[in-house]
Design an enzyme around this catalytic site. Sequence first.
Site, mmCIF file in Angstrom:
data_model
loop_
_atom_site.group_PDB
_atom_site.id
_atom_site.type_symbol
_atom_site.label_atom_id
_atom_site.label_comp_id
_atom_site.label_asym_id
_atom_site.label_seq_id
_atom_site.Cartn_x
_atom_site.Cartn_y
_atom_site.Cartn_z
ATOM 1 N N GLY A 10 -48.325 -11.699 -18.157
ATOM 2 C CA GLY A 10 -47.272 -12.017 -17.189
ATOM 3 C C GLY A 10 -46.321 -10.857 -17.011
ATOM 4 O O GLY A 10 -45.364 -10.702 -17.768
ATOM 5 N N LEU A 11 -46.608 -10.031 -16.000
ATOM 6 C CA LEU A 11 -45.818 -8.810 -15.801
ATOM 7 C C LEU A 11 -44.732 -8.975 -14.740
ATOM 8 O O LEU A 11 -44.572 -8.134 -13.866
ATOM 9 C CB LEU A 11 -46.734 -7.632 -15.463
ATOM 10 C CG LEU A 11 -47.670 -7.174 -16.586
ATOM 11 C CD1 LEU A 11 -48.528 -6.010 -16.136
ATOM 12 C CD2 LEU A 11 -46.875 -6.803 -17.836
ATOM 13 N N GLY A 15 -41.388 -10.127 -18.644
ATOM 14 C CA GLY A 15 -42.569 -9.694 -19.378
ATOM 15 C C GLY A 15 -42.604 -8.191 -19.572
ATOM 16 O O GLY A 15 -42.825 -7.692 -20.684
ATOM 17 N N ASN A 33 -52.124 -9.170 -16.355
ATOM 18 C CA ASN A 33 -51.501 -9.976 -15.304
ATOM 19 C C ASN A 33 -52.598 -10.472 -14.376
ATOM 20 O O ASN A 33 -53.596 -9.769 -14.159
ATOM 21 C CB ASN A 33 -50.494 -9.128 -14.511
ATOM 22 C CG ASN A 33 -49.561 -9.995 -13.686
ATOM 23 O OD1 ASN A 33 -48.640 -10.598 -14.218
ATOM 24 N ND2 ASN A 33 -49.807 -10.064 -12.386
ATOM 25 N N SER A 129 -33.695 -15.866 -24.720
ATOM 26 C CA SER A 129 -32.498 -15.835 -23.883
ATOM 27 C C SER A 129 -31.891 -14.447 -23.848
ATOM 28 O O SER A 129 -31.955 -13.704 -24.817
ATOM 29 C CB SER A 129 -31.452 -16.828 -24.390
ATOM 30 O OG SER A 129 -30.300 -16.756 -23.570
ATOM 31 N N LYS A 184 -33.570 -24.085 -27.324
ATOM 32 C CA LYS A 184 -33.338 -23.247 -26.123
ATOM 33 C C LYS A 184 -32.818 -24.097 -24.970
ATOM 34 O O LYS A 184 -31.947 -23.680 -24.201
ATOM 35 C CB LYS A 184 -34.651 -22.547 -25.722
ATOM 36 C CG LYS A 184 -34.585 -21.758 -24.391
ATOM 37 C CD LYS A 184 -33.564 -20.635 -24.432
ATOM 38 C CE LYS A 184 -33.710 -19.591 -23.353
ATOM 39 N NZ LYS A 184 -33.586 -20.004 -21.987
ATOM 40 N N HIS A 187 -29.242 -24.737 -25.619
ATOM 41 C CA HIS A 187 -28.555 -23.471 -25.302
ATOM 42 C C HIS A 187 -28.277 -23.395 -23.800
ATOM 43 O O HIS A 187 -27.173 -23.085 -23.368
ATOM 44 C CB HIS A 187 -29.418 -22.280 -25.745
ATOM 45 C CG HIS A 187 -29.045 -20.970 -25.099
ATOM 46 N ND1 HIS A 187 -29.387 -20.661 -23.796
ATOM 47 C CD2 HIS A 187 -28.350 -19.905 -25.566
ATOM 48 C CE1 HIS A 187 -28.907 -19.462 -23.501
ATOM 49 N NE2 HIS A 187 -28.288 -18.978 -24.562
ATOM 50 N N ASN A 188 -29.302 -23.703 -22.988
ATOM 51 C CA ASN A 188 -29.138 -23.613 -21.538
ATOM 52 C C ASN A 188 -28.153 -24.661 -21.032
ATOM 53 O O ASN A 188 -27.386 -24.404 -20.098
ATOM 54 C CB ASN A 188 -30.484 -23.758 -20.833
ATOM 55 C CG ASN A 188 -31.324 -22.497 -20.932
ATOM 56 O OD1 ASN A 188 -31.186 -21.728 -21.872
ATOM 57 N ND2 ASN A 188 -32.200 -22.276 -19.984
ATOM 58 N N GLU A 191 -24.846 -23.384 -21.720
ATOM 59 C CA GLU A 191 -24.614 -22.312 -20.733
ATOM 60 C C GLU A 191 -24.105 -22.908 -19.416
ATOM 61 O O GLU A 191 -23.151 -22.401 -18.821
ATOM 62 C CB GLU A 191 -25.937 -21.567 -20.526
ATOM 63 C CG GLU A 191 -25.913 -20.418 -19.564
ATOM 64 C CD GLU A 191 -27.327 -19.867 -19.353
ATOM 65 O OE1 GLU A 191 -27.748 -19.790 -18.182
ATOM 66 O OE2 GLU A 191 -28.005 -19.534 -20.339
ATOM 67 N N TYR A 192 -24.712 -24.011 -18.963
ATOM 68 C CA TYR A 192 -24.236 -24.697 -17.751
ATOM 69 C C TYR A 192 -22.766 -25.095 -17.933
ATOM 70 O O TYR A 192 -21.946 -24.930 -17.029
ATOM 71 C CB TYR A 192 -25.044 -25.984 -17.508
ATOM 72 C CG TYR A 192 -26.339 -25.855 -16.746
ATOM 73 C CD1 TYR A 192 -27.331 -24.965 -17.146
ATOM 74 C CD2 TYR A 192 -26.601 -26.664 -15.641
ATOM 75 C CE1 TYR A 192 -28.535 -24.880 -16.458
ATOM 76 C CE2 TYR A 192 -27.812 -26.580 -14.947
ATOM 77 C CZ TYR A 192 -28.772 -25.684 -15.363
ATOM 78 O OH TYR A 192 -29.959 -25.601 -14.684
ATOM 79 N N ARG A 446 -21.517 -58.738 -21.614
ATOM 80 C CA ARG A 446 -22.978 -58.749 -21.745
ATOM 81 C C ARG A 446 -23.466 -60.088 -22.306
ATOM 82 O O ARG A 446 -24.489 -60.616 -21.899
ATOM 83 C CB ARG A 446 -23.444 -57.598 -22.656
ATOM 84 C CG ARG A 446 -23.192 -56.210 -22.078
ATOM 85 C CD ARG A 446 -23.720 -55.104 -23.001
ATOM 86 N NE ARG A 446 -25.173 -55.024 -22.906
ATOM 87 C CZ ARG A 446 -25.996 -55.057 -23.932
ATOM 88 N NH1 ARG A 446 -25.529 -55.186 -25.153
ATOM 89 N NH2 ARG A 446 -27.299 -54.973 -23.764
ATOM 90 N N HIS A 452 -26.529 -61.433 -24.645
ATOM 91 C CA HIS A 452 -26.953 -60.249 -25.399
ATOM 92 C C HIS A 452 -26.363 -60.195 -26.804
ATOM 93 O O HIS A 452 -26.643 -59.245 -27.534
ATOM 94 C CB HIS A 452 -26.608 -58.979 -24.613
ATOM 95 C CG HIS A 452 -27.444 -58.810 -23.383
ATOM 96 N ND1 HIS A 452 -28.807 -58.605 -23.439
ATOM 97 C CD2 HIS A 452 -27.127 -58.839 -22.062
ATOM 98 C CE1 HIS A 452 -29.285 -58.499 -22.208
ATOM 99 N NE2 HIS A 452 -28.289 -58.644 -21.356
#
Length: 483
Positions: A10-11, A15, A33, A129, A184, A187-188, A191-192, A446, A452
């Site tokens: 994957g270039l 990559g 690739n 990351s 990960k 982590h993202n 980040e948001y 409930r 419930h």
Amino acid sequence: MKKADIGLIGLAVMGENLIMNMESKGFTVACYNRTVEKVDAFVNGRAKGKNIIGCHSIQELADNLEKPRKVFCMVKAGAAVDAMIDQLLGVLEPGDIIIDGGNSHFPDTIRRTQYVESKGLLYVGTGVSGGEEGALKGPSMMPGGSPAAWPYVKPIFQGICAKVEDGSPCCDWVGENGAGHFVKMVHNGIEYGDMQLICESYQLMRDLLGMSDDEMHEVFKQWNTTELDSYLIEITRDILAYKDKDGSALVENILDTAGQKGTGKWTGIAALDEGVPLTLIGEAVFARCLSAMKAERVEAAKVFNRTVPPFTGDKAAFVENIRQALFASKIISYAQGYTLMRTAAKTYGWNLNYGGIALMWRGGCIIRSVFLGKIKEAYDKNPELTNLLLDPYFKATIEKLVPAWRQVAAAAVSYGIPAPAMTSALAYFDGYTTERLPANLLQAQRDYFGAHTYERLDSPRGQFFHTNWTGHGGNTSAATYNA
């Protein structure tokens, strides 16, 4: 000719940069690739004269690798990864290692680890990351999968990743199957949250205080010398100073609709699945969704014709309040993210090292910041810490920040400046620190409409009651109860 230490498929830019990084650390890399023209262009261009072997087929890639073969895939998450695994299984042997370095969804990594191991090979799903620059100069890496693979990939991963001040690598083994990609994903999500909090701070300064981009540039420059010192504050500082061709601030000429790749959404869904209140990151995801409704917002703004009243307070003092509110909210975002990781670790049987995760995030990645050092200290002191807010340092810090945080949240609401992440973070803090919430009434509701059941304050936990609220209902309760 010497065989390669690792192969990469994957270039695209990530990559290519990872290959250049690996080669610069003394590793020989074979690359492939699907469109082979890219291989030739790379080997005869950026990679010319380096220990990089261009391959025109997957078989050729496999033939050029030292055993056990290690193949690092940087292909688009989803079906492309499954297709690549099947191709690789046709040319690799038992004991070889397939590595997925893309943003794969962790349930896919759990499934793929099991599948690849069933064929006698090993699998690694690693979060990477740091963007393009991180890939080239040292990313943060979060590997999980087959534990037997770690000794073989560890020298390469820890060789190419970012290092913190004492030389510790921002990469360590996270856990089995999907653990690396789960961390990960969180982590993202964080980040948001961090990005949304910074954007809300910017909007408060721009729309409420009427500050120019140059003034805000100075503010972020100063903030980057405080506890907020981080990559995202740093790039915000630089963005606000960047001028368009006509000399105006470029950022003000960018359309206000945000894109997303889905990792923040996955974090929110995982939190809902685990029953964890990940409110701030949820609001950050929804804020992007709302921003995407640009045409609708333009029309709604005409219909309601709202104006922000002039700010009458002390601007400099309010800017400092915004800084404190941003810091307090950031602590909440990480507290929620860590709670999600702890809960998921129980669900999936992972033994996560929470201090180690903070160290992995200290350098190389998008959320890298000085503040993560404090999280590492908190979990090193108490690996069983249930919530970051209960650590002495974070407790004392939040208590100092709360007055400014409340002032900013109140101003945002009263002046009509949307600050969903900051205000929801404060609501979470108030809820988490409230001994008695109104869920007693909710549970009564409930029980009233669906039998419930409920627990009582004067009875042991786990003992359930049902009331015939109307007098003409039955005494049979529902079979399921979810707290």
